[in-house]
Design a protein around this motif. Structure first.
Motif, PDB file in Angstrom:
ATOM      1  N   PRO A  17      36.923  41.087  30.562  1.00 24.13           N
ATOM      2  CA  PRO A  17      36.665  40.582  31.901  1.00 24.13           C
ATOM      3  C   PRO A  17      35.182  40.635  32.233  1.00 24.13           C
ATOM      4  N   TYR A  29      44.226  38.918  33.602  1.00 26.55           N
ATOM      5  CA  TYR A  29      44.538  37.646  34.247  1.00 26.55           C
ATOM      6  C   TYR A  29      43.955  36.490  33.442  1.00 26.55           C
ATOM      7  N   SER A  30      44.724  35.410  33.393  1.00 26.76           N
ATOM      8  CA  SER A  30      44.278  34.188  32.740  1.00 26.76           C
ATOM      9  C   SER A  30      44.340  33.044  33.745  1.00 26.76           C
ATOM     10  N   LEU A  31      43.322  32.213  33.761  1.00 27.03           N
ATOM     11  CA  LEU A  31      43.266  31.034  34.628  1.00 27.03           C
ATOM     12  C   LEU A  31      43.998  29.895  33.928  1.00 27.03           C
ATOM     13  N   ALA A  48      36.367  30.567  35.185  1.00 32.05           N
ATOM     14  CA  ALA A  48      37.160  31.792  35.056  1.00 32.05           C
ATOM     15  C   ALA A  48      36.266  33.028  35.116  1.00 32.05           C
ATOM     16  N   TYR A  53      38.421  36.258  35.958  1.00 37.05           N
ATOM     17  CA  TYR A  53      39.500  36.220  34.981  1.00 37.05           C
ATOM     18  C   TYR A  53      38.993  36.648  33.604  1.00 37.05           C
ATOM     19  N   SER A 262      49.231  34.837  33.832  1.00 34.44           N
ATOM     20  CA  SER A 262      48.602  33.524  33.911  1.00 34.44           C
ATOM     21  C   SER A 262      48.786  33.003  35.331  1.00 34.44           C
ATOM     22  N   LEU A 284      43.600  33.862  42.425  1.00 38.37           N
ATOM     23  CA  LEU A 284      43.609  35.215  41.877  1.00 38.37           C
ATOM     24  C   LEU A 284      43.814  36.247  42.984  1.00 38.37           C
TER      25      LEU A 284
END
Length: 293
Positions: A17, A29-31, A48, A53, A262, A284
């Motif tokens: 990150p 977290y993934s965009l 991101a 992200y 995601s 997010l």
């Protein structure tokens, strides 16, 4: 692998990150593509990073002929720029879209996607099931897992209520009947959980080894929608987490606490007033309360 992919340099320090507090970094977290569909692959990675992200998802193969996608396959200059963005930001590629298992499925058709995934060090490819012959679909899923094995990615079968894999029970049955290959997976999308017959017990029944990531968004829950309405919501009008009535808290409490998330929120109308980076950050921020516990 094709020459222009096999010679590409992998990103250094990917999957780290780019900012935020230690608690914010505890959950990965993934965009998702649908949250950054206005961006090219390198733009998505930079957006991101700006929004906090660790990864992105990229749709390098359209979900239907002529449908929207991000263009990278067969474009070595875009691959180089994407790899450079990964190196610069530390943002990795989590998943690629999309492989559809239909009656005429040939795993070699997606060779360029496998190679791109290996070059980008992607972790998964999203798989949809479109073949009403479940025995054939199951056999083809097993074939896909075998073909993908050398590329180091999982084949994550997503249940969607308008497809031949309509709910979590069907996805689990297909994966288990395929022999549960080592790189098999089941993808849980909050939207499809909320609009299918899937229960929280069905989610809890999925073995941990088959869960590699889950997708979050919101919508009006229920099973009374037409196929056209479900597809429209999925592709154009998802809601921010908390703006609908899907049991997101129940769902993410039922899923593993360390599962990567995601963030998949596409809403054409609401996005008009936000830049891609602003929208990514908004999505997010709305997602975190349901998964950080």
């Amino acid at each position: 692998m094709s020459q222009h992919l096999s010679t590409a340099e992998p990103p250094q320090g990917a999957n780290v990150p780019s900012g935020g507090s230690a608690s914010a970094r505890a959950r990965i977290y993934s965009l998702a593509y649908l949250s950054s569909h206005r961006c090219s692959p390198p733009e998505a990675i930079r957006v991101a990073a700006q929004a906090g992200y660790a990864h992105v998802g990229l749709r390098l193969w359209p979900n239907a002929a002529g449908a929207p996608q991000q263009f990278l396959l067969g474009r070595p200059e875009v691959l180089r720029e994407t790899l450079a963005a990964q190196r610069d930001t530390g943002v990795g590629v989590f998943d690629l879209e999309i492989i559809r298992l239909d009656a005429d499925f040939d795993p070699q058709r997606w060779q360029a996607l496998y190679e791109a995934g290996a070059a980008l060090q992607a972790k998964a490819i999203l798989v949809a099931g479109d073949d009403a012959d479940e025995a054939r679909l199951t056999a083809n899923y097993a074939r896909l897992c075998e073909v993908m094995k050398p590329y180091g990615m999982t084949a994550d079968l997503e249940f969607m209520p308008w497809t031949a894999v309509p709910d979590a029970k069907a996805a689990l049955r297909i994966v288990q009947n395929a022999g549960q290959p080592a790189n098999a997976g089941i993808l849980v999308d909050a939207l499809h959980f909320g609009r299918s017959s899937t229960t929280l017990d069905d989610i809890r029944a999925i073995p941990r080894s088959l869960l590699h990531y889950a997708q979050i968004c919101d919508a009006q829950a229920g099973t009374g929608f037409t196929t056209e309405q479900m597809i429209h919501t999925a592709r154009c009008e998802r809601l921010l987490p908390g703006d609908g009535n899907i049991d997101l808290q129940g769902l993410f409490d039922a899923l593993p606490a360390d599962l990567p998330i995601s963030v998949e929120v596409v809403n054409f109308e609401r996005e008009k007033s936000a830049s891609p980076a602003e929208w990514a950050a908004t999505c997010l921020a709305a997602s975190r309360p349901f998964v950080e516990r």
